[in-house]
Design a protein around this motif. Structure first.
Motif, short mmCIF file in Angstrom:
data_model
loop_
_atom_site.label_atom_id
_atom_site.label_comp_id
_atom_site.label_asym_id
_atom_site.label_seq_id
_atom_site.Cartn_x
_atom_site.Cartn_y
_atom_site.Cartn_z
N UNK A 69 0.82 -1.21 0.00
CA UNK A 69 0.00 0.00 0.00
C UNK A 69 0.86 1.26 0.00
N UNK A 70 2.14 1.10 0.29
CA UNK A 70 3.05 2.25 0.31
C UNK A 70 3.84 2.31 -0.99
N UNK A 71 4.66 3.30 -1.11
CA UNK A 71 5.47 3.48 -2.32
C UNK A 71 6.90 2.98 -2.11
N UNK A 72 7.09 2.01 -1.23
CA UNK A 72 8.42 1.48 -0.96
C UNK A 72 8.87 0.56 -2.09
N UNK A 73 10.20 0.44 -2.26
CA UNK A 73 10.71 -0.47 -3.31
C UNK A 73 10.40 -1.93 -2.99
N UNK A 74 10.39 -2.75 -4.03
CA UNK A 74 10.06 -4.17 -3.91
C UNK A 74 11.02 -4.89 -2.96
N UNK A 75 12.32 -4.65 -3.10
CA UNK A 75 13.29 -5.37 -2.29
C UNK A 75 13.16 -5.01 -0.82
#
Length: 105
Positions: A69-75
């Motif tokens: 739900x956030x804009x954090x990177x996949x890794x």
């Protein structure tokens, strides 16, 4: 859900499964160090490893779902899920609190 979506989740599930296995292995080594007199069969130990592996995969998948739900990177999402799968929720929260308290100083 198509095949490409499954390929995105496959590494996540594998990482969570292996973190659960490592958690069970760590607990088994600690239990052997205590020289416990209770004898468990190899089937019981295998069952514990499988259950911990599946539980780790589920934890990792759920945490990834929450973090998506956030804009954090996949890794980053995968690493946080793996951390919680390995340490457990309580120890992971303690670690986050320590990091945040160090960062504030």
């Amino acid at each position: 859900m198509n095949f490409l979506d499954f390929l995105e989740y496959l590494p996540l599930i594998l990482v969570g499964f292996f973190m659960g296995l490592f958690k069970a292995l760590r607990a088994e080594v600690l239990r052997e160090d205590e020289e416990d007199e209770s004898v468990t069969s190899k089937f019981d130990v295998l069952k514990i490893f499988i259950v911990e592996g599946i539980q780790g995969a589920v934890f990792c998948f759920v945490i990834y779902g929450l973090l998506s739900l956030t804009e954090l990177p996949y890794i980053f999402k995968v690493c946080v899920g793996a951390l919680i799968a390995y340490l457990g929720v309580d120890k992971a929260m303690e670690l986050v609190e320590k990091v945040l308290s160090i960062r504030k100083k």
